[in-house]
Write a protein that holds these residues in place. Sequence first.
Motif, PDB file in Angstrom:
ATOM      1  N   LEU A 118       0.725  -1.090  -0.099  1.00 24.67           N
ATOM      2  CA  LEU A 118       0.056  -0.092  -0.180  1.00 24.67           C
ATOM      3  C   LEU A 118       0.831   1.289  -0.045  1.00 24.67           C
ATOM      4  CD1 LEU A 118      -2.834   1.190  -0.120  1.00 24.67           C
ATOM      5  CD2 LEU A 118      -2.790   1.225   2.588  1.00 24.67           C
ATOM      6  N   GLN A 119       0.661   1.983  -1.084  1.00 25.80           N
ATOM      7  CA  GLN A 119       1.733   3.281  -1.268  1.00 25.80           C
ATOM      8  C   GLN A 119       1.322   4.127  -0.115  1.00 25.80           C
ATOM      9  OE1 GLN A 119       1.786   4.670  -5.074  1.00 25.80           O
ATOM     10  NE2 GLN A 119       3.185   6.497  -4.681  1.00 25.80           N
ATOM     11  N   ASN A 120       2.283   4.929   0.537  1.00 24.37           N
ATOM     12  CA  ASN A 120       2.068   6.053   1.319  1.00 24.37           C
ATOM     13  C   ASN A 120       2.338   7.276   0.766  1.00 24.37           C
ATOM     14  OD1 ASN A 120       2.138   7.646   3.510  1.00 24.37           O
ATOM     15  ND2 ASN A 120       3.968   6.791   4.507  1.00 24.37           N
ATOM     16  N   PHE A 121       1.097   7.981   0.655  1.00 25.57           N
ATOM     17  CA  PHE A 121       1.019   9.300  -0.017  1.00 25.57           C
ATOM     18  C   PHE A 121       1.123  10.371   0.694  1.00 25.57           C
ATOM     19  CE2 PHE A 121      -1.637   6.379  -2.597  1.00 25.57           C
ATOM     20  CZ  PHE A 121      -1.173   6.681  -3.775  1.00 25.57           C
ATOM     21  N   THR A 122       1.605  10.216   2.271  1.00 24.41           N
ATOM     22  CA  THR A 122       1.786  11.309   3.045  1.00 24.41           C
ATOM     23  C   THR A 122       2.759  12.309   2.577  1.00 24.41           C
ATOM     24  OG1 THR A 122       3.085   9.975   4.465  1.00 24.41           O
ATOM     25  CG2 THR A 122       0.781  10.072   5.016  1.00 24.41           C
ATOM     26  N   GLY A 123       3.825  11.693   1.890  1.00 20.72           N
ATOM     27  CA  GLY A 123       4.994  12.742   1.321  1.00 20.72           C
ATOM     28  C   GLY A 123       4.609  13.434   0.140  1.00 20.72           C
ATOM     29  N   THR A 124       3.862  12.662  -0.731  1.00 22.14           N
ATOM     30  CA  THR A 124       3.457  13.483  -2.124  1.00 22.14           C
ATOM     31  C   THR A 124       2.582  14.308  -1.593  1.00 22.14           C
ATOM     32  OG1 THR A 124       4.213  11.321  -3.160  1.00 22.14           O
ATOM     33  CG2 THR A 124       2.857  13.066  -4.162  1.00 22.14           C
ATOM     34  N   TYR A 125       1.554  14.045  -0.886  1.00 24.99           N
ATOM     35  CA  TYR A 125       0.449  14.850  -0.445  1.00 24.99           C
ATOM     36  C   TYR A 125       0.482  15.169   1.098  1.00 24.99           C
ATOM     37  CZ  TYR A 125      -1.161  13.193  -5.065  1.00 24.99           C
ATOM     38  OH  TYR A 125      -1.015  13.040  -6.601  1.00 24.99           O
ATOM     39  N   PRO A 126       1.140  16.200   1.661  1.00 24.25           N
ATOM     40  CA  PRO A 126       1.345  16.352   2.950  1.00 24.25           C
ATOM     41  C   PRO A 126       0.137  17.087   3.645  1.00 24.25           C
ATOM     42  CG  PRO A 126       2.791  17.859   1.944  1.00 24.25           C
ATOM     43  CD  PRO A 126       2.017  16.958   0.705  1.00 24.25           C
ATOM     44  N   VAL A 127      -0.770  17.510   2.749  1.00 22.28           N
ATOM     45  CA  VAL A 127      -1.627  18.505   3.513  1.00 22.28           C
ATOM     46  C   VAL A 127      -2.975  17.667   3.353  1.00 22.28           C
ATOM     47  CG1 VAL A 127      -3.077  20.623   3.271  1.00 22.28           C
ATOM     48  CG2 VAL A 127      -0.903  20.636   2.709  1.00 22.28           C
ATOM     49  N   GLU A 128      -3.472  17.384   4.572  1.00 26.79           N
ATOM     50  CA  GLU A 128      -4.751  16.669   4.845  1.00 26.79           C
ATOM     51  C   GLU A 128      -6.040  17.392   4.855  1.00 26.79           C
ATOM     52  OE1 GLU A 128      -6.513  12.885   7.445  1.00 26.79           O
ATOM     53  OE2 GLU A 128      -4.383  13.364   7.625  1.00 26.79           O
ATOM     54  N   MET A 129      -7.043  17.334   4.268  1.00 21.27           N
ATOM     55  CA  MET A 129      -8.144  18.152   4.382  1.00 21.27           C
ATOM     56  C   MET A 129      -9.453  17.152   4.088  1.00 21.27           C
ATOM     57  SD  MET A 129      -7.502  21.778   2.254  1.00 21.27           S
ATOM     58  CE  MET A 129      -6.284  22.820   2.703  1.00 21.27           C
ATOM     59  N   GLY A 130      -9.865  16.423   5.374  1.00 21.05           N
ATOM     60  CA  GLY A 130     -10.854  15.581   5.373  1.00 21.05           C
ATOM     61  C   GLY A 130     -10.339  14.234   4.691  1.00 21.05           C
ATOM     62  N   ASP A 131     -10.968  13.527   3.764  1.00 20.93           N
ATOM     63  CA  ASP A 131     -10.545  12.316   3.077  1.00 20.93           C
ATOM     64  C   ASP A 131      -9.663  12.833   1.986  1.00 20.93           C
ATOM     65  OD1 ASP A 131     -11.909  10.660   4.567  1.00 20.93           O
ATOM     66  OD2 ASP A 131     -13.735  10.788   3.233  1.00 20.93           O
ATOM     67  N   LEU A 132      -9.671  14.349   1.474  1.00 18.13           N
ATOM     68  CA  LEU A 132      -8.642  14.691   0.531  1.00 18.13           C
ATOM     69  C   LEU A 132      -7.504  15.261   0.844  1.00 18.13           C
ATOM     70  CD1 LEU A 132     -11.281  16.712  -1.489  1.00 18.13           C
ATOM     71  CD2 LEU A 132     -10.736  14.462  -2.071  1.00 18.13           C
ATOM     72  N   ARG A 133      -6.463  14.723   0.203  1.00 17.51           N
ATOM     73  CA  ARG A 133      -5.207  15.170   0.555  1.00 17.51           C
ATOM     74  C   ARG A 133      -4.491  16.142  -0.660  1.00 17.51           C
ATOM     75  NH1 ARG A 133      -2.915  12.051   4.897  1.00 17.51           N
ATOM     76  NH2 ARG A 133      -1.211  13.214   4.784  1.00 17.51           N
ATOM     77  N   LEU A 134      -3.764  17.184  -0.302  1.00 21.06           N
ATOM     78  CA  LEU A 134      -3.029  17.960  -1.287  1.00 21.06           C
ATOM     79  C   LEU A 134      -1.571  18.037  -1.086  1.00 21.06           C
ATOM     80  CD1 LEU A 134      -6.095  19.089  -0.689  1.00 21.06           C
ATOM     81  CD2 LEU A 134      -5.462  21.095  -1.749  1.00 21.06           C
ATOM     82  N   ASP A 135      -1.043  18.542  -2.405  1.00 22.51           N
ATOM     83  CA  ASP A 135       0.562  18.793  -2.208  1.00 22.51           C
ATOM     84  C   ASP A 135       0.924  20.023  -1.566  1.00 22.51           C
ATOM     85  OD1 ASP A 135      -0.445  20.179  -4.230  1.00 22.51           O
ATOM     86  OD2 ASP A 135       1.340  19.974  -5.574  1.00 22.51           O
ATOM     87  N   LYS A 136      -0.290  20.935  -1.471  1.00 21.75           N
ATOM     88  CA  LYS A 136       0.209  22.299  -0.773  1.00 21.75           C
ATOM     89  C   LYS A 136      -0.868  22.908  -0.426  1.00 21.75           C
ATOM     90  CE  LYS A 136       0.861  24.260  -5.558  1.00 21.75           C
ATOM     91  NZ  LYS A 136       1.611  24.677  -6.299  1.00 21.75           N
TER      92      LYS A 136
END
Length: 348
Positions: A118-136
């Motif tokens: 299972l790929q970890n997306f926390t580095g690529t998308y470090p900003v968490e907004m609910g179920d959505l993650r953003l790169d900035k």
Amino acid sequence: MRILIFLLTFLPLNVMAQRLTLENPVVNVGRTGYEQPVTAVFEFRNKGGRKVKITDVRPDCSCTVVDYPTGELGDRFQIRMTYDARQLGHFDKQAAVMTTATGKPLYIRMKGVVLTELQNFTGTYPVEMGDLRLDKAELEFDDINKGALQVQELHIFNGGTTACQPNLMHLPSYLQATTTPERLMPGHAGKITVTLNSAQLRNYGLTQSAVYLAANPGDKVRAEREILVSAVLLPPYEGLTEAQKLEAPRIQLSKDSVDFAFEGKSKKSEAITITNVGRSDLNISSLQMFTGGLKVSLDKRSLRPSESARLKITAMRDDLKNVRRQPRILMITNDPQKPKIVININAK
């Protein structure tokens, strides 16, 4: 007549008993790792006038376990379906739910994909907004000339279990945004392309605003989904002749960054000397801050050749702790070589 009254009485109750609804019969749980069980939650509503019981639940294979309430059910209840994820690849599992509300089963389905890792997306998308993650969580449009268009991208990942339609709300008149793809499935990535039309900006220098991420159209504005936007519009100095450049003002700073070490104090001040080393008057038309936590004062905004001014910068320790971006000060000048000056603030 007694038979007719009986039928009229029975039919509404029977119709009411049929009103058992499933809000989302198919749940896409997205990605999971090998042997990392994943669960889908199904929301039911009983809109009838009588209590309902679940009499049986039949999953289509032993790889799924269904957890459901027993006894009489209320107006709302949940059924949870868990897949053991012991096979790689896409899966589509189903279970039949039998109730006293109707003689026909209601079917629930869960879909997704099992990956080797299972790929970890926390580095690529470090900003968490609910179920959505953003790169900035901020957009900066720098060094814009009047009339030009500039584009920035927000990369977005759906870490939830349901599809969504991400979009930006409260866009000012000078911004437009499009999402690709419009519908973002669980475990998939997309982007929001934001275009700035500088012709809509009113003043030279810094313009700041905030937009808000929504998972779906019609979502309410939430402070935790704020995205900061800044734009710096430069005055036009193109087309100057060499003679005009030679006679132009020239700005010189004693330093272009300030380090604050509070050492237990709540605020501290530093000064920067600004000198006009050019051949004509230097004008500082704009003095702005990218964040809070700072106060600035400038004793002169117009400097003759060889004249100097003092820029005092005061930093407030507690306020700077709450800022989300690098504290900076912006100056707009009539120096054609340096129409924009940025002073970086570092606080410890």
